[in-house]
Design an enzyme around this catalytic site. Structure first.
Site, short mmCIF file in Angstrom:
data_model
loop_
_atom_site.label_atom_id
_atom_site.label_comp_id
_atom_site.label_asym_id
_atom_site.label_seq_id
_atom_site.Cartn_x
_atom_site.Cartn_y
_atom_site.Cartn_z
CE LYS A 181 0.81 0.96 -2.68
NZ LYS A 181 1.93 0.03 -2.94
CD GLU A 255 -8.52 -7.10 -12.56
OE1 GLU A 255 -8.82 -8.18 -11.99
OE2 GLU A 255 -7.44 -6.87 -13.09
CB CYS A 289 -6.33 -11.33 -11.61
SG CYS A 289 -6.27 -10.31 -13.07
CD GLU A 386 -6.12 -14.69 -7.14
OE1 GLU A 386 -6.17 -13.94 -6.15
OE2 GLU A 386 -6.30 -14.28 -8.31
P1 NDP Z 1 -2.49 -6.77 -2.42
O1 NDP Z 1 -3.91 -6.71 -2.75
O2 NDP Z 1 -2.06 -6.64 -1.01
O3 NDP Z 1 -1.68 -5.66 -3.25
C1 NDP Z 1 -2.17 -4.89 -4.31
C2 NDP Z 1 -1.82 -3.42 -4.13
O4 NDP Z 1 -2.56 -2.88 -3.02
C3 NDP Z 1 -0.36 -3.19 -3.80
O5 NDP Z 1 0.07 -1.99 -4.37
C4 NDP Z 1 -0.40 -3.08 -2.29
O6 NDP Z 1 0.70 -2.44 -1.76
C5 NDP Z 1 -1.67 -2.30 -2.08
N1 NDP Z 1 -2.27 -2.42 -0.74
C6 NDP Z 1 -2.06 -3.38 0.20
N2 NDP Z 1 -2.84 -3.14 1.28
C7 NDP Z 1 -3.56 -2.02 1.02
C8 NDP Z 1 -4.54 -1.27 1.75
N3 NDP Z 1 -4.96 -1.63 2.95
N4 NDP Z 1 -5.08 -0.17 1.17
C9 NDP Z 1 -4.69 0.20 -0.06
N5 NDP Z 1 -3.77 -0.45 -0.79
C10 NDP Z 1 -3.20 -1.56 -0.26
O7 NDP Z 1 -1.89 -8.08 -3.00
P2 NDP Z 1 -0.57 -8.82 -2.49
O8 NDP Z 1 0.55 -8.25 -3.20
O9 NDP Z 1 -0.46 -8.86 -1.00
O10 NDP Z 1 -0.88 -10.27 -2.97
C11 NDP Z 1 -1.69 -11.11 -2.15
C12 NDP Z 1 -2.54 -11.99 -2.99
O11 NDP Z 1 -3.42 -11.20 -3.76
C13 NDP Z 1 -1.78 -12.79 -4.01
O12 NDP Z 1 -1.28 -13.94 -3.47
C14 NDP Z 1 -2.84 -13.03 -5.03
O13 NDP Z 1 -3.60 -14.14 -4.66
C15 NDP Z 1 -3.68 -11.80 -4.99
N6 NDP Z 1 -3.37 -10.82 -6.03
C16 NDP Z 1 -4.28 -10.66 -7.03
C17 NDP Z 1 -4.02 -9.78 -8.04
C18 NDP Z 1 -4.99 -9.60 -9.14
O14 NDP Z 1 -4.65 -9.00 -10.16
N7 NDP Z 1 -6.20 -10.06 -9.00
C19 NDP Z 1 -2.78 -9.01 -8.10
C20 NDP Z 1 -1.92 -9.20 -6.97
C21 NDP Z 1 -2.24 -10.08 -6.00
P3 NDP Z 1 2.07 -3.25 -1.49
O15 NDP Z 1 2.16 -4.34 -2.45
O16 NDP Z 1 3.08 -2.24 -1.76
O17 NDP Z 1 2.00 -3.69 -0.09
#
Ligand code: NDP
Length: 479
Positions: A181, A255, A289, A386
């Site tokens: 996804k 991660e 990240c 973050e």
């Molecule tokens: P999320 O952790 O919400 O998103 C990452 C992925 O997980 C997306 O595909 C998201 O779907 C999906 N997801 C969301 N909720 C669930 C769940 N309950 N079960 C399974 N999968 C889920 O990150 P955000 O996009 O909301 O970003 C929020 C914060 O996270 C950022 O501000 C940043 O600080 C951090 N972040 C860190 C990353 C890293 O690489 N360490 C990468 C991205 C974000 P969808 O986006 O479609 O809702």
């Protein structure tokens, strides 16, 4: 005398975006029931309408992946699997421009980065893992290691195609099939990757792509037909996933977030370090990240360093992601922009000093100027949380041990940077820093052969290298 840069826009002609996309399940695009828009964050233009995956879609994808595993993929030798991975890598290279333009349109990142970093690294991950597919018995994992089966993979929006490659390439090399996804705001390159799978002749169902939001991700995580979860994203969602799989037989790699320190000692080469700090925090708008979001600098050189850093920041070109001169593109979404603004306001309120260069931001789209906060203390939210944007928090130290203590004073432990001309000092610091990846006199260097992952709240497990392969195998005995 200063030179102005003339616009150097990359053409959109290489890209065809369909008005509406279904899910890619069992080797076919299947229409979804509900839809949501994906937009260009630089202009707010709607690019396409994307299917919101529900229970029926996730069920169908898991079923297709299991069927492909049992009928085809598990019957192939490593050598045959490797051929598919090689083909995918070559096709990614051939279609590199198309992928780079599409990534910049959907994500907002500068074309210079999608063209020179995201797409070549994605191809490199497939090449690297293609090489492993027929040599798993030499990976130091014993002779009894087997694939998990059907792997659920959930990826974020900051490096959409690259995170797909990090996940799909090792999964296929080790004989698993996949339900992936992409993030809600950046699904387009994953959907284009479905075309690459077809072009490579990959058996139907080996890779399935279900688009959607967090609810779709949760359906994948909780599906009983999934044998392993690989997730990249926020620590908050990582914790929810860890709780969901606890008590099941599912294996999991996470991660997660980071708050990396770039530790600059007084004997560092200043100009090179300034360049490294700029790359560490402003690469990909700070949506990284492992971004070096805390500059921890020895007090004796702090004033001189900050002046040079500000002078360098004045040269950062913010604007159209498709312009080849652009250094800093658009923030990926309105929600992320609001989060960056909120944390920056907390920095102001808690007494840190904000500075940004003069730069005119476009009227439409989501933008945030490159920013540094000086006078930051360890208790400030901008030193602990973050921000995931182009915002650097500057703290100072006097003794090397104080620098290490400040660098380690975080719930995260993904990456760190050490800047010093003394080899013994860099090795001493690297041993003391609690982070999964430590760069010395450089930053943000990625390679498929090198394991990547964190300690503490930055996650579980490693991706890349031999360590990353292990995560896609069960019954591993280390040799
Ligand atoms: P999320 O952790 O919400 O998103 C990452 C992925 O997980 C997306 O595909 C998201 O779907 C999906 N997801 C969301 N909720 C669930 C769940 N309950 N079960 C399974 N999968 C889920 O990150 P955000 O996009 O909301 O970003 C929020 C914060 O996270 C950022 O501000 C940043 O600080 C951090 N972040 C860190 C990353 C890293 O690489 N360490 C990468 C991205 C974000 P969808 O986006 O479609 O809702």
């Amino acid at each position: 005398m200063t030179f102005e840069y003339a616009p150097a826009p990359e053409s959109r002609a290489s890209v065809t975006i369909k008005p509406k996309y279904g899910h890619y399940i069992g080797g076919k695009f299947v229409a979804g029931e509900k839809h949501f828009p994906t937009i260009n964050p630089a202009t707010e233009e709607v690019l396409s309408s994307i299917s919101l995956g529900g229970k029926k879609d996730v069920d169908a994808a898991v079923k297709a992946a299991k069927k492909a595993l049992d009928l085809h993929w598990s019957k192939l030798s490593g050598r045959e699997r490797g051929k598919y991975l090689f083909r995918i890598a070559r096709i990614l290279q051939e279609r590199a421009r198309e992928f780079a333009v599409l990534e910049s349109l959907d994500n907002g990142k500068p074309i210079r980065e999608s063209r020179d970093v995201d797409v070549p690294l994605a191809a490199a991950h497939f090449f690297y893992h293609a090489g492993w597919a027929d040599k798993l018995e030499f990976a130091g994992v014993g002779t009894k290691a087997k694939p998990h089966g059907v792997v659920g993979q959930i990826i974020p929006w900051n490096f959409p195609l690259l995170m797909l490659a990090w996940k799909v390439a090792p999964a296929l090399a080790t004989g698993n099939t996949v339900v992936l996804k992409p993030a809600e705001t950046t699904p387009l390159t994953a959907l284009l990757f479905a075309e690459v799978c077809e072009q490579a002749g990959l058996p139907a169902g080996v890779v399935n792509i279900v688009t959607g939001d967090g609810s779709t991700g949760a359906l994948i995580v909780n599906h009983p037909g999934i044998n392993k979860i690989a997730f990249t994203g926020s620590t908050e969602v990582g914790k929810i996933i860890a709780e969901s799989v606890a008590g099941t037989s599912k294996s999991v790699t996470l991660e997660l977030g980071g708050k990396a320190a770039n530790l600059v000692f007084e004997d560092a080469a200043i100009d090179e370090s300034v360049e490294g700090i700029v790359n560490g925090i402003f690469f990909n708008q700070g949506h990284v990240c492992c971004a070096g979001s805390r500059l921890i600098i020895q007090e004796s050189i702090s004033d001189e360093f900050i002046k040079k850093l500000q002078k360098r920041m004045e040269k950062i070109r913010v604007g159209d992601p498709l312009d080849k001169n652009t250094d800093l593109g658009a923030i990926n979404s309105r929600a992320q922009l609001e989060k960056i603004k909120e944390l920056s306001l907390a920095g102001d309120a808690e007494g840190a000093e904000r500075w940004s260069p003069q730069c005119s931001l476009p009227n439409k789209g989501f933008w945030f100027a490159p920013t540094i906060f000086t006078g930051v203390t360890q208790s400030h939210r901008i030193a602990r949380e973050e921000i995931f944007g182009p915002v650097l928090s500057v703290l100072t130290f006097r003794t090397p041990q104080e620098g290490i203590d400040k660098a380690n004073n975080t719930p995260f432990g993904l990456s760190a940077g050490v800047w010093s001309e003394k080899g013994s000092k860099t090795l001493w610091a690297a041993q003391k820093l609690k982070a999964g990846v430590i760069w010395t006199n450089t930053f943000n260097k990625f390679d498929p052969t090198s394991p990547f992952g964190g300690y503490k709240e930055s996650g579980w497990g490693r991706e890349g290298g031999r360590h990353g392969l292990t995560a896609y195998l069960k019954g591993v005995t280390h040799e």
